[in-house]
Design a protein around this motif. Structure first.
Motif, PDB file in Angstrom:
ATOM      1  N   TRP A 116       0.866  -1.187   0.000  1.00 55.86           N
ATOM      2  CA  TRP A 116       0.000   0.000   0.000  1.00 55.86           C
ATOM      3  C   TRP A 116       0.899   1.232   0.000  1.00 55.86           C
ATOM      4  CZ3 TRP A 116      -5.562   0.329   0.640  1.00 55.86           C
ATOM      5  CH2 TRP A 116      -6.199  -0.924   0.581  1.00 55.86           C
ATOM      6  N   MET A 117       0.346   2.342  -0.484  1.00 52.42           N
ATOM      7  CA  MET A 117       1.162   3.560  -0.512  1.00 52.42           C
ATOM      8  C   MET A 117       0.376   4.772  -0.029  1.00 52.42           C
ATOM      9  SD  MET A 117       1.334   4.083  -4.622  1.00 52.42           S
ATOM     10  CE  MET A 117       1.356   2.367  -5.064  1.00 52.42           C
ATOM     11  N   GLY A 118       1.097   5.696   0.601  1.00 54.06           N
ATOM     12  CA  GLY A 118       0.471   6.921   1.114  1.00 54.06           C
ATOM     13  C   GLY A 118       0.241   7.896  -0.016  1.00 54.06           C
ATOM     14  N   MET A 119      -0.999   8.399  -0.116  1.00 53.82           N
ATOM     15  CA  MET A 119      -1.358   9.290  -1.240  1.00 53.82           C
ATOM     16  C   MET A 119      -1.797  10.676  -0.776  1.00 53.82           C
ATOM     17  SD  MET A 119      -1.069   7.415  -4.054  1.00 53.82           S
ATOM     18  CE  MET A 119      -2.264   7.694  -5.353  1.00 53.82           C
ATOM     19  N   ASP A 120      -2.149  10.796   0.517  1.00 54.82           N
ATOM     20  CA  ASP A 120      -2.648  12.089   1.002  1.00 54.82           C
ATOM     21  C   ASP A 120      -2.495  12.100   2.521  1.00 54.82           C
ATOM     22  OD1 ASP A 120      -3.823  14.599   1.012  1.00 54.82           O
ATOM     23  OD2 ASP A 120      -5.855  13.902   0.554  1.00 54.82           O
TER      24      ASP A 120
ATOM     25  N   GLY B 240      -1.002  16.036  -1.124  1.00 48.98           N
ATOM     26  CA  GLY B 240      -1.171  14.675  -1.631  1.00 48.98           C
ATOM     27  C   GLY B 240      -1.236  14.696  -3.139  1.00 48.98           C
ATOM     28  N   VAL B 241      -1.604  13.550  -3.715  1.00 47.75           N
ATOM     29  CA  VAL B 241      -1.706  13.463  -5.168  1.00 47.75           C
ATOM     30  C   VAL B 241      -3.041  14.111  -5.573  1.00 47.75           C
ATOM     31  CG1 VAL B 241      -1.548  11.918  -7.165  1.00 47.75           C
ATOM     32  CG2 VAL B 241      -0.366  11.337  -5.053  1.00 47.75           C
TER      33      VAL B 241
ATOM     34  N   PHE C 158      -7.658  11.661  -3.902  1.00 52.21           N
ATOM     35  CA  PHE C 158      -6.582  12.006  -2.964  1.00 52.21           C
ATOM     36  C   PHE C 158      -6.340  13.512  -2.896  1.00 52.21           C
ATOM     37  CE2 PHE C 158      -5.925   7.859  -4.935  1.00 52.21           C
ATOM     38  CZ  PHE C 158      -6.174   7.065  -3.812  1.00 52.21           C
ATOM     39  N   ALA C 159      -7.399  14.271  -3.144  1.00 54.58           N
ATOM     40  CA  ALA C 159      -7.280  15.731  -3.187  1.00 54.58           C
ATOM     41  C   ALA C 159      -7.757  16.411  -1.906  1.00 54.58           C
ATOM     42  CB  ALA C 159      -8.076  16.277  -4.373  1.00 54.58           C
TER      43      ALA C 159
END
Ligand code: AMP
Length: 396
Positions: free
Chosen positions: A291-295, A321-322, A328-329
């Motif tokens: 898993w990856m952090g996006m925000d 974030g992205v 992820f906004a």
């Protein structure tokens, strides 16, 4: 600081270095006219004084080759309409023909020169090329913040040929005034909010700001290098392993200086780098493998909101974030809103960097903050504490 307001241009020819690096579509229609619109007041001031204007700019990266795609002639109709006069055009920015066109300009007339970067001497900062440009006019005005960090012929070298007759236009003058205020004359509490993809691009900014701010809020992809430095598990998140030590030292330095450096406590994580990924909220130090952090997460937002609310000066660079992906906004949007709210209650706020500016405009909050800086790289170098060649050349 000398600006066009300190000068009467009557019967003089002013050479303005503008930033007309605007996006054009296949039909050569300008798809975003902001940069040109912003330059109009500087041009108008000179014309109203009874002066003539010669405009020079780069467009794209033609690397010394003449190409139709990057010709500034495509801007003539729009410029003429904006200024309410017939803007003339010179097929080259230097040479005899151009000189004649420049010399025959009457008060109230405007001449646009062809793309400076059709000559490779421009980006090389060639002195002879700068001299030829200088021969076209009596006064030099720099109004291009986006290139102020470059020592190019038209942005810095040229100023030597105008002793006592060189100054800033309104765009550049305002950039200096407002960024200088947050760098040297900020009311406390002073909070900087830094995001974006990587620590590597921002480390000098962080270091310079640590001497000035009370709070530093970290977000974006760069937070994961800090989390890893703190011993956290970041899964597949963006990490710069070679900067883990730098992140540790930064946190130590912040503590030594009494600056509160905030690293997110939670994150929105995803199972792939896509808008339609599965997502959930996670403790930022325990992101599962794959898993990856996006925000930034909701707890972090709550904490950051409180700090922003109580700040008197705010500087924001880089998304949280992205934000290009709607899923992820949230973090970026909420921070934009918090900065706007604090501004309405009296805080002074400066937003900079291409992505944070895009974000603040996307949420229609551009006019709810004190100042939106137009130069990405130039603004970063400014807040790194560097003296920008384009600014130095005028002040010398
Ligand atoms: P910068 O140009 O360094 O300011 O970075 C801006 C970019 O950072 C944007 O395109 C964002 O999508 C990206 N970004 C923000 N947060 C993350 C993240 N958690 N992981 C990957 N990229 C991110």
């Amino acid at each position: 600081m000398k600006t066009v307001d300190d000068y009467n241009f009557k019967n003089e020819r002013a050479l303005i270095r503008a930033d007309f690096n605007v996006p054009l579509d296949d039909q050569y229609t300008i798809t975003d006219t902001n940069r040109i619109d912003a330059t109009i007041p500087t041009i108008q001031k000179i014309l109203n004084d009874g002066g003539a204007v010669i405009l020079m700019s780069h467009l794209g990266r033609p690397k010394g080759e003449r190409t139709e795609k990057y010709s500034l002639k495509h801007l003539v109709p729009f410029l003429s309409e904006s200024l309410g006069c017939n803007v003339k055009f010179a097929d080259d920015c230097i040479g005899e023909e151009t000189k004649e066109k420049a010399q025959s300009l009457k008060p109230g007339e405007v001449l646009l020169l062809e793309n400076l970067r059709f000559h490779k001497e421009e980006t090389k900062g060639d002195e002879e090329f700068a001299k030829q440009l200088a021969e076209l006019a009596d006064v030099y005005v720099n109004d291009a913040f986006g290139t102020a960090h470059r020592e190019h012929a038209s942005t810095a070298v040229i100023a030597r040929f105008f002793p006592g007759k060189k100054m800033f236009g309104y765009i550049l003058g305002n950039e200096i005034k407002y960024i200088d205020k947050v760098m040297h004359d900020a009311k406390k509490p002073y909070t900087a909010i830094l995001g974006g993809a990587k620590v590597s691009g921002k480390i000098e900014v962080i270091n310079n700001l640590l001497d000035k701010v009370d709070n530093l809020l970290i977000g974006g992809g760069m937070m994961f290098t800090f989390i890893k430095a703190l011993g956290g598990k970041v899964g597949n998140s963006l990490v710069e392993n070679d900067l883990i030590d730098v992140a540790k030292k930064t946190m130590e330095r912040a503590e030594m200086l009494g600056v509160k450096l905030f690293i997110p406590v939670d994150a929105i994580i995803a199972d792939k780098f896509a808008d339609d990924a599965d997502k959930k909220t996670s403790d930022v130090k325990n992101i599962p493998d794959d898993w990856m952090g996006m925000d930034i997460g909701p707890e972090t937002l709550k904490q950051y909101n409180e700090i922003i609310k109580d700040s008197k000066t705010l500087l924001w660079n880089g998304p949280m974030g992205v934000f290009e992906m709607a899923s992820f906004a949230e973090g970026t949007q909420q921070i934009a809103k918090a900065v706007a709210d604090a501004t309405s209650k009296g805080a002074f706020s400066v937003i900079g960097g291409g992505d944070s500016v895009a974000a603040i405009n996307k949420y229609h909050l551009g006019d709810k903050v004190s100042f939106v800086s137009t130069g990405g790289g130039a603004m970063l170098e400014f807040i790194e504490g560097k003296e920008l060649p384009g600014i130095k050349a005028i002040n010398e």
